[in-house]
Design a protein around this motif. Structure first.
Motif, mmCIF file in Angstrom:
data_model
loop_
_atom_site.group_PDB
_atom_site.id
_atom_site.type_symbol
_atom_site.label_atom_id
_atom_site.label_comp_id
_atom_site.label_asym_id
_atom_site.label_seq_id
_atom_site.Cartn_x
_atom_site.Cartn_y
_atom_site.Cartn_z
ATOM 1 N N ALA A 1 -32.671 11.192 -12.776
ATOM 2 C CA ALA A 1 -31.670 10.475 -13.569
ATOM 3 C C ALA A 1 -30.572 9.893 -12.685
ATOM 4 O O ALA A 1 -30.171 8.736 -12.844
ATOM 5 N N VAL A 2 -30.054 10.688 -11.727
ATOM 6 C CA VAL A 2 -28.957 10.189 -10.897
ATOM 7 C C VAL A 2 -29.440 9.138 -9.896
ATOM 8 O O VAL A 2 -28.673 8.259 -9.485
ATOM 9 N N SER A 3 -30.727 9.206 -9.508
ATOM 10 C CA SER A 3 -31.234 8.169 -8.602
ATOM 11 C C SER A 3 -31.302 6.819 -9.316
ATOM 12 O O SER A 3 -31.134 5.766 -8.703
ATOM 13 N N LYS A 4 -31.554 6.870 -10.625
ATOM 14 C CA LYS A 4 -31.597 5.638 -11.423
ATOM 15 C C LYS A 4 -30.194 5.174 -11.828
ATOM 16 O O LYS A 4 -29.954 3.980 -12.014
ATOM 17 N N ASP A 5 -29.288 6.138 -11.998
ATOM 18 C CA ASP A 5 -27.942 5.804 -12.479
ATOM 19 C C ASP A 5 -26.903 6.580 -11.662
ATOM 20 O O ASP A 5 -26.352 7.586 -12.094
ATOM 21 N N PRO A 6 -26.625 6.101 -10.430
ATOM 22 C CA PRO A 6 -25.727 6.826 -9.526
ATOM 23 C C PRO A 6 -24.270 6.824 -9.959
ATOM 24 O O PRO A 6 -23.428 7.439 -9.309
ATOM 25 N N LYS A 7 -23.946 6.164 -11.061
ATOM 26 C CA LYS A 7 -22.569 6.139 -11.561
ATOM 27 C C LYS A 7 -22.364 7.142 -12.702
ATOM 28 O O LYS A 7 -21.288 7.214 -13.287
ATOM 29 N N ASN A 8 -23.397 7.926 -13.032
ATOM 30 C CA ASN A 8 -23.331 8.819 -14.179
ATOM 31 C C ASN A 8 -22.732 10.174 -13.759
ATOM 32 O O ASN A 8 -23.429 11.065 -13.265
ATOM 33 N N ILE B 1 -32.751 10.691 -22.151
ATOM 34 C CA ILE B 1 -33.657 11.784 -22.523
ATOM 35 C C ILE B 1 -33.748 12.798 -21.388
ATOM 36 O O ILE B 1 -33.693 14.013 -21.600
ATOM 37 N N LYS B 2 -33.855 12.311 -20.155
ATOM 38 C CA LYS B 2 -33.936 13.208 -18.993
ATOM 39 C C LYS B 2 -32.666 14.050 -18.873
ATOM 40 O O LYS B 2 -32.733 15.266 -18.614
ATOM 41 N N ILE B 3 -31.526 13.399 -19.076
ATOM 42 C CA ILE B 3 -30.250 14.119 -18.962
ATOM 43 C C ILE B 3 -30.129 15.170 -20.061
ATOM 44 O O ILE B 3 -29.704 16.310 -19.823
ATOM 45 N N GLN B 4 -30.559 14.805 -21.283
ATOM 46 C CA GLN B 4 -30.471 15.752 -22.395
ATOM 47 C C GLN B 4 -31.401 16.949 -22.197
ATOM 48 O O GLN B 4 -31.047 18.090 -22.515
ATOM 49 N N ILE B 5 -32.584 16.704 -21.647
ATOM 50 C CA ILE B 5 -33.499 17.811 -21.357
ATOM 51 C C ILE B 5 -32.903 18.701 -20.263
ATOM 52 O O ILE B 5 -32.920 19.932 -20.356
ATOM 53 N N GLY B 6 -32.339 18.060 -19.239
ATOM 54 C CA GLY B 6 -31.674 18.818 -18.169
ATOM 55 C C GLY B 6 -30.556 19.682 -18.725
ATOM 56 O O GLY B 6 -30.428 20.865 -18.373
ATOM 57 N N GLU B 7 -29.762 19.109 -19.625
ATOM 58 C CA GLU B 7 -28.650 19.853 -20.231
ATOM 59 C C GLU B 7 -29.163 21.024 -21.064
ATOM 60 O O GLU B 7 -28.581 22.120 -21.054
ATOM 61 N N ALA B 8 -30.273 20.801 -21.795
ATOM 62 C CA ALA B 8 -30.855 21.874 -22.605
ATOM 63 C C ALA B 8 -31.243 23.062 -21.725
ATOM 64 O O ALA B 8 -30.997 24.220 -22.081
ATOM 65 N N TYR B 9 -31.824 22.773 -20.562
ATOM 66 C CA TYR B 9 -32.189 23.837 -19.634
ATOM 67 C C TYR B 9 -30.947 24.549 -19.091
ATOM 68 O O TYR B 9 -30.864 25.781 -19.077
ATOM 69 N N VAL B 10 -29.978 23.756 -18.645
ATOM 70 C CA VAL B 10 -28.785 24.314 -17.999
ATOM 71 C C VAL B 10 -28.010 25.215 -18.954
ATOM 72 O O VAL B 10 -27.487 26.264 -18.558
ATOM 73 N N THR B 11 -27.928 24.826 -20.218
ATOM 74 C CA THR B 11 -27.130 25.592 -21.184
ATOM 75 C C THR B 11 -27.908 26.699 -21.881
ATOM 76 O O THR B 11 -27.337 27.450 -22.672
ATOM 77 N N SER B 12 -29.206 26.825 -21.575
ATOM 78 C CA SER B 12 -30.037 27.787 -22.307
ATOM 79 C C SER B 12 -29.975 29.192 -21.732
ATOM 80 O O SER B 12 -30.300 30.160 -22.409
ATOM 81 N N GLY B 13 -29.580 29.304 -20.470
ATOM 82 C CA GLY B 13 -29.538 30.622 -19.838
ATOM 83 C C GLY B 13 -30.818 31.031 -19.154
ATOM 84 O O GLY B 13 -30.919 32.148 -18.635
ATOM 85 N N VAL B 14 -31.855 30.152 -19.127
ATOM 86 C CA VAL B 14 -33.086 30.507 -18.428
ATOM 87 C C VAL B 14 -32.832 30.528 -16.921
ATOM 88 O O VAL B 14 -31.926 29.845 -16.430
ATOM 89 N N LYS B 15 -33.627 31.320 -16.211
ATOM 90 C CA LYS B 15 -33.387 31.508 -14.773
ATOM 91 C C LYS B 15 -33.993 30.399 -13.916
ATOM 92 O O LYS B 15 -33.420 30.022 -12.899
ATOM 93 N N ASP B 16 -35.144 29.891 -14.332
ATOM 94 C CA ASP B 16 -35.812 28.862 -13.526
ATOM 95 C C ASP B 16 -35.382 27.479 -14.016
ATOM 96 O O ASP B 16 -35.847 26.986 -15.041
#
Length: 430
Positions: free
Chosen positions: A53-60, A27-42
């Motif tokens: 997410a990466v601290s929990k799953d360093p192999k992702n 869920i965290k990764i999908q929310i992150g992706e939604a932000y990254v691909t949306s074009g918002v500045k912040d």
């Protein structure tokens, strides 16, 4: 997010996180992706979630790529952290073509083309079927002006990727730049059928017709392009092409008016002064051409080509003294550039029309000296130089030197009338 309603979107994201007790990495990764691909500045909310997410799953590897993208496209860009996360993605999964691609794209942005090529080659090795890599390679070779290579990669990309107007437009642009005009026009027309408002393709129709010397069609296409898109959509080369098209259609005054308008829109762009100078030269309005060159030099230091045209314009305006002073700048900066001395000789010859003072003599002599190694290449101008010196020495009654220079002309051109008449005149000299 797609409607730029970030606050409303965040409420729904918060609800999703609450429903999963903030423990579901996907869920965290999908929310992150939604932000990254949306074009918002912040992108700080995306960065926070993806770091968790990466601290929990360093192999992702995918999460690291998204985190790199978030740092790169955030309102406070951090290219260093972006690259660090792309490297972590590769460490987690060396076969992540996307991570290698992102590294390559970042190197391209920083103009480190050698490492960009290495990263993109690694992306191809990781997954030869990952189409976006070929598009980036096409762009890389395009920047390097290696258009055949660029064309090769864009063809590969088109064959593998979704066949969209955007893809075909890139393909058409590269075909045009490789001077494959026929195939470029086919692609351009194909794009315009499905995307009639594609600015680049409307522009390239006119450019293509001009470059293939179809000037009537070029004028029709460029007029349509200017009528369709306002000034905010145009680029400087549009005005350059339009002016050249008007000239080829015997409308030089309209070309001048067009460039004047462009200059009003962008008064510090030296391109427009250069175009104006050339158009005024073609109209034989030398004072206006000189004024345009002065305006250009106020924003851009002149190179040798600029100086030649500036000096030549003064010559055509019968101001040989100024022309000589301009050509002197060329010979001072490049003393071994033969034509600089030839131009000085020509200007000085006009300052001394009777050849009594021999003002052109040292400059023609320097030209002869600098071109002695390739007489065939400089043949026409060597004939001029030697004829001048032959006549100069004839006036001085120096038969030996006059004979030497006129014999040199005869060697270069056995039928040269000036040399023949000069040598005959020497025979009659007492």
């Amino acid at each position: 997010m797609q409607q730029n309603k970030t606050a409303e979107a965040q409420q729904l994201f918060d609800k999703a996180l609450a429903m999963t007790k903030n423990k579901d990495n996907n869920i965290k990764i999908q929310i992150g992706e939604a932000y990254v691909t949306s074009g918002v500045k912040d992108l700080s909310p995306a960065i926070k979630l993806l770091e968790e997410a990466v601290s929990k799953d360093p192999k992702n590897a995918n999460a690291y790529v998204l985190l790199g993208d978030a740092y790169l496209h955030n309102k406070t860009v951090d290219g260093g952290k972006a690259m660090a996360n792309y490297d972590k993605a590769i460490a987690a999964d060396g076969k992540s073509a996307k991570a290698h691609l992102r590294k390559g794209q970042l190197y391209v942005q920083s103009r480190n083309f050698t490492q960009a090529k290495e990263a993109l080659d690694a992306a191809v090795a990781a997954d030869p079927n990952y189409a976006p890599t070929y598009l980036e390679l096409a762009e890389l070779y395009y920047r390097a002006e290696q258009y055949p290579k660029s064309s090769e990669y864009i063809k590969k990309y088109v064959s593998m990727a979704e066949n969209t107007p955007e893809t075909r437009a890139k393909y058409a642009s590269i075909l045009y730049l490789t001077k494959d005009y026929a195939n470029a026009m086919n692609e351009i027309q194909s794009v315009l059928k499905s995307d009639p408002n594609n600015i680049a393709m409307n522009r390239l129709v006119a450019y293509n017709y001009y470059d293939t010397k179809q000037y009537d069609k070029a004028l029709e296409a460029m007029t349509a392009y200017f009528n369709k898109f306002d000034e905010s959509k145009r680029i400087p080369s549009d005005y350059e092409y339009y002016a050249n098209i008007l000239v080829e259609n015997k409308k030089p005054q309209e070309a001048v008016a067009l460039i004047e308008k462009a200059k009003q829109l962008d008064p510090k762009n030296p391109l427009y002064d250069d175009l104006l100078a050339k158009q005024y030269l073609s109209l034989k309005n030398y004072p206006k051409a000189i004024q345009a060159y002065k305006s250009k030099f106020a924003t851009t230091p002149p190179n040798n080509t600029d100086l030649f045209y500036y000096g030549y314009t003064h010559e055509l305006n019968d101001d040989y003294k100024t022309a000589d002073s301009v050509y002197t700048l060329i010979t001072t900066n490049n003393p071994t550039y033969a034509y600089g001395h030839f131009w000085r000789a020509r200007a000085n010859s006009n300052l001394d029309p009777d050849t009594k003072l021999g003002l052109a003599k040292p400059h023609y002599e320097e030209f002869i000296k600098l071109t002695s190694g390739d007489k065939e290449k400089y043949k026409k101008d060597l004939i001029t130089a030697n004829n001048y010196l032959g006549y100069y020495y004839y006036l001085k009654k120096d038969k030996a030197n006059a004979t030497k220079h006129w014999q040199e002309v005869k060697t270069l051109d056995p039928t040269n009338a000036d040399a023949t008449n000069g040598l005959n005149g020497l025979k009659a000299m007492k």
